[in-house]
Design a protein around this motif. Structure first.
Motif, PDB file in Angstrom:
ATOM      1  N   PRO A 104      11.084  10.617   5.447  1.00 13.51           N
ATOM      2  CA  PRO A 104      11.158   9.359   4.685  1.00 13.51           C
ATOM      3  C   PRO A 104      10.746   8.140   5.516  1.00 13.51           C
ATOM      4  CG  PRO A 104      13.362  10.062   5.315  1.00 13.51           C
ATOM      5  CD  PRO A 104      12.424  11.137   5.799  1.00 13.51           C
ATOM      6  N   TYR A 105      10.608   8.299   6.821  1.00  9.54           N
ATOM      7  CA  TYR A 105      10.286   7.161   7.689  1.00  9.54           C
ATOM      8  C   TYR A 105       8.827   7.158   8.137  1.00  9.54           C
ATOM      9  CZ  TYR A 105      15.312   6.849   7.584  1.00  9.54           C
ATOM     10  OH  TYR A 105      16.593   6.756   7.150  1.00  9.54           O
ATOM     11  N   TYR A 106       7.966   7.666   7.300  1.00 13.81           N
ATOM     12  CA  TYR A 106       6.538   7.717   7.637  1.00 13.81           C
ATOM     13  C   TYR A 106       5.954   6.310   7.792  1.00 13.81           C
ATOM     14  CZ  TYR A 106       6.078   6.891   2.585  1.00 13.81           C
ATOM     15  OH  TYR A 106       6.179   6.364   1.320  1.00 13.81           O
ATOM     16  N   LEU A 107       4.841   6.252   8.515  1.00 15.41           N
ATOM     17  CA  LEU A 107       4.107   4.997   8.665  1.00 15.41           C
ATOM     18  C   LEU A 107       2.903   5.015   7.735  1.00 15.41           C
ATOM     19  CD1 LEU A 107       4.097   4.648  12.564  1.00 15.41           C
ATOM     20  CD2 LEU A 107       5.585   3.446  10.950  1.00 15.41           C
ATOM     21  N   MET A 108       2.339   3.845   7.509  1.00 13.55           N
ATOM     22  CA  MET A 108       1.102   3.736   6.733  1.00 13.55           C
ATOM     23  C   MET A 108       0.055   3.101   7.648  1.00 13.55           C
ATOM     24  SD  MET A 108       1.827   4.786   3.568  1.00 13.55           S
ATOM     25  CE  MET A 108       0.384   4.249   2.641  1.00 13.55           C
ATOM     26  N   ASP A 109      -1.100   3.710   7.659  1.00 13.36           N
ATOM     27  CA  ASP A 109      -2.247   3.132   8.337  1.00 13.36           C
ATOM     28  C   ASP A 109      -2.889   2.198   7.312  1.00 13.36           C
ATOM     29  OD1 ASP A 109      -3.541   3.138  10.671  1.00 13.36           O
ATOM     30  OD2 ASP A 109      -4.624   5.021  10.362  1.00 13.36           O
ATOM     31  N   HIS A 110      -3.247   0.977   7.700  1.00 15.00           N
ATOM     32  CA  HIS A 110      -3.883   0.134   6.679  1.00 15.00           C
ATOM     33  C   HIS A 110      -4.692  -1.004   7.293  1.00 15.00           C
ATOM     34  CE1 HIS A 110      -1.050  -3.355   6.867  1.00 15.00           C
ATOM     35  NE2 HIS A 110      -0.216  -2.440   7.326  1.00 15.00           N
ATOM     36  N   SER A 111      -5.701  -1.462   6.561  1.00 15.35           N
ATOM     37  CA  SER A 111      -6.482  -2.624   6.979  1.00 15.35           C
ATOM     38  C   SER A 111      -5.565  -3.827   7.010  1.00 15.35           C
ATOM     39  CB  SER A 111      -7.598  -2.936   5.982  1.00 15.35           C
ATOM     40  OG  SER A 111      -8.270  -1.785   5.582  1.00 15.35           O
ATOM     41  N   SER A 112      -5.848  -4.749   7.929  1.00 18.33           N
ATOM     42  CA  SER A 112      -5.014  -5.950   8.037  1.00 18.33           C
ATOM     43  C   SER A 112      -5.910  -7.182   7.943  1.00 18.33           C
ATOM     44  CB  SER A 112      -4.259  -5.917   9.372  1.00 18.33           C
ATOM     45  OG  SER A 112      -3.415  -7.032   9.490  1.00 18.33           O
ATOM     46  N   ILE A 113      -6.079  -7.672   6.731  1.00 20.28           N
ATOM     47  CA  ILE A 113      -6.942  -8.839   6.488  1.00 20.28           C
ATOM     48  C   ILE A 113      -6.247  -9.762   5.491  1.00 20.28           C
ATOM     49  CG2 ILE A 113      -9.210  -9.619   5.671  1.00 20.28           C
ATOM     50  CD1 ILE A 113     -10.230  -6.762   6.164  1.00 20.28           C
ATOM     51  N   ILE A 114      -6.284 -11.051   5.770  1.00 20.97           N
ATOM     52  CA  ILE A 114      -5.756 -12.028   4.814  1.00 20.97           C
ATOM     53  C   ILE A 114      -6.942 -12.593   4.046  1.00 20.97           C
ATOM     54  CG2 ILE A 114      -4.588 -14.253   4.538  1.00 20.97           C
ATOM     55  CD1 ILE A 114      -3.047 -13.575   7.170  1.00 20.97           C
ATOM     56  N   TYR A 115      -6.892 -12.474   2.723  1.00 21.91           N
ATOM     57  CA  TYR A 115      -7.979 -12.987   1.887  1.00 21.91           C
ATOM     58  C   TYR A 115      -7.567 -14.289   1.222  1.00 21.91           C
ATOM     59  CZ  TYR A 115     -10.218  -8.346   1.941  1.00 21.91           C
ATOM     60  OH  TYR A 115     -10.822  -7.179   2.303  1.00 21.91           O
ATOM     61  N   LEU A 116      -8.471 -15.259   1.236  1.00 23.72           N
ATOM     62  CA  LEU A 116      -8.286 -16.466   0.421  1.00 23.72           C
ATOM     63  C   LEU A 116      -9.258 -16.365  -0.743  1.00 23.72           C
ATOM     64  CD1 LEU A 116      -6.993 -19.326   0.068  1.00 23.72           C
ATOM     65  CD2 LEU A 116      -9.018 -20.220   1.232  1.00 23.72           C
ATOM     66  N   MET A 117      -8.713 -16.269  -1.958  1.00 29.87           N
ATOM     67  CA  MET A 117      -9.541 -16.197  -3.158  1.00 29.87           C
ATOM     68  C   MET A 117      -9.483 -17.560  -3.842  1.00 29.87           C
ATOM     69  SD  MET A 117     -10.162 -12.985  -2.669  1.00 29.87           S
ATOM     70  CE  MET A 117     -11.191 -12.536  -4.080  1.00 29.87           C
ATOM     71  N   ASP A 118     -10.605 -18.020  -4.369  1.00 29.19           N
ATOM     72  CA  ASP A 118     -10.608 -19.351  -4.999  1.00 29.19           C
ATOM     73  C   ASP A 118     -10.045 -19.299  -6.426  1.00 29.19           C
ATOM     74  OD1 ASP A 118     -12.598 -18.553  -6.779  1.00 29.19           O
ATOM     75  OD2 ASP A 118     -14.222 -19.529  -5.669  1.00 29.19           O
ATOM     76  N   GLU A 119     -10.074 -20.450  -7.103  1.00 32.09           N
ATOM     77  CA  GLU A 119      -9.458 -20.545  -8.439  1.00 32.09           C
ATOM     78  C   GLU A 119     -10.112 -19.642  -9.471  1.00 32.09           C
ATOM     79  OE1 GLU A 119     -10.406 -24.176  -7.260  1.00 32.09           O
ATOM     80  OE2 GLU A 119      -8.670 -25.272  -8.026  1.00 32.09           O
ATOM     81  N   GLY A 120     -11.339 -19.238  -9.202  1.00 27.78           N
ATOM     82  CA  GLY A 120     -12.036 -18.340 -10.118  1.00 27.78           C
ATOM     83  C   GLY A 120     -11.915 -16.884  -9.696  1.00 27.78           C
ATOM     84  N   VAL A 161       0.859  -1.192   0.000  1.00 28.12           N
ATOM     85  CA  VAL A 161       0.000   0.000   0.000  1.00 28.12           C
ATOM     86  C   VAL A 161       0.899   1.249   0.000  1.00 28.12           C
ATOM     87  CG1 VAL A 161      -1.984  -1.081   1.124  1.00 28.12           C
ATOM     88  CG2 VAL A 161      -0.195  -0.022   2.549  1.00 28.12           C
ATOM     89  N   ASP A 162       2.204   1.004  -0.212  1.00 25.58           N
ATOM     90  CA  ASP A 162       3.195   2.085  -0.151  1.00 25.58           C
ATOM     91  C   ASP A 162       4.098   2.053  -1.394  1.00 25.58           C
ATOM     92  OD1 ASP A 162       4.857   4.114   0.797  1.00 25.58           O
ATOM     93  OD2 ASP A 162       5.975   2.792   2.146  1.00 25.58           O
ATOM     94  N   PRO A 163       3.481   2.231  -2.580  1.00 24.65           N
ATOM     95  CA  PRO A 163       4.268   2.104  -3.809  1.00 24.65           C
ATOM     96  C   PRO A 163       5.370   3.164  -3.930  1.00 24.65           C
ATOM     97  CG  PRO A 163       2.094   3.004  -4.293  1.00 24.65           C
ATOM     98  CD  PRO A 163       2.073   2.574  -2.852  1.00 24.65           C
ATOM     99  N   GLN A 164       5.224   4.241  -3.173  1.00 28.30           N
ATOM    100  CA  GLN A 164       6.223   5.310  -3.205  1.00 28.30           C
ATOM    101  C   GLN A 164       7.604   4.772  -2.791  1.00 28.30           C
ATOM    102  OE1 GLN A 164       4.934   8.814  -0.970  1.00 28.30           O
ATOM    103  NE2 GLN A 164       7.042   9.573  -0.924  1.00 28.30           N
ATOM    104  N   ARG A 165       7.634   3.933  -1.761  1.00 30.58           N
ATOM    105  CA  ARG A 165       8.912   3.391  -1.297  1.00 30.58           C
ATOM    106  C   ARG A 165       9.133   1.952  -1.744  1.00 30.58           C
ATOM    107  NH1 ARG A 165       8.688   4.897   5.052  1.00 30.58           N
ATOM    108  NH2 ARG A 165       6.697   3.838   4.721  1.00 30.58           N
TER     109      ARG A 165
END
Ligand code: NI
Length: 200
Positions: free
Chosen positions: A160-176, A108-112
């Motif tokens: 340069p040492y900023y933090l990111m606030d972000h949701s923390s969820i692990i998703y399991l997506m099926d084959e489709g 979620v931090d493409p800048q760094r």
């Protein structure tokens, strides 16, 4: 007397709406360890990102495999490494069955988080884990599809040492590419492995 009755009814309605809202909010904040199929309809979808080798990838590159997806960032001091370790432990517990699953870490931090940095980072976790980054727009689109909230936390724009606030969820997506389950940090790797095995 009529006024009092009206007031009582209004209070009752307000309470019910309040409790309903509270439950909805709690749900949003703390999803259950295993998500419902209803929620599944809203999670996921097409994305175009850049993997840790610098190659552009889309959801189609992972078709036919389950995806275990976590959004975070490499500079994260604690939550992300813990979740990725849990993911790794769950996959280890699955043994050969884990071959059917592609673990994916999306920044979620493409800048760094350049592809080079992502490559170094994912090497610390499950072998074969893919790190995905991209432009600000590509990451925003992927996060939106997966209902992931993120925001830069910086008092000074140039820190340069900023933090990111972000949701923390692990998703399991099926084959489709449909949501099969989701896990929060309360779930142990053992339970996660069991839940994943049930859905393979
Ligand atoms: Ni994090």
């Amino acid at each position: 007397m009529k006024r009092v009755a009206t007031l009582i009814i209004l209070l009752g309605v307000a309470t019910i709406v309040g409790i309903g809202g509270r439950i909805a909010w709690d749900h949003f904040q703390e999803p259950e360890s295993i998500g419902s199929p209803v929620a599944g309809a809203l999670i996921g979808g097409p994305f175009e990102l850049v993997d840790h080798t610098g190659k552009t990838v889309t959801q189609d590159d992972f078709k036919g495999k389950f995806m275990l997806i976590y959004f975070g960032y490499t500079y994260c001091p604690d939550v992300c490494p813990t979740e990725l370790q849990d993911m790794t432990a769950a996959l280890d517990a699955l043994g050969d069955k884990a071959d059917r699953i592609q673990p994916i870490f999306i920044t979620v931090d493409p800048q760094r988080d350049t592809p080079e940095l992502m490559a170094e980072y994912v090497a610390n976790f499950y072998p074969g884990m893919i790190g995905l980054t991209g432009t600000e727009e590509q990451i925003a689109a992927a996060a939106k599809a997966y209902r992931i909230y993120y925001a830069k936390v910086a008092e000074d724009e140039n820190d340069p040492y900023y933090l990111m606030d972000h949701s923390s969820i692990i998703y399991l997506m099926d084959e489709g590419g449909k949501l099969a389950a989701y896990f929060n940090s309360k779930m142990s790797p053992e339970d996660m492995a069991k839940a994943i095995a049930d859905r393979l």
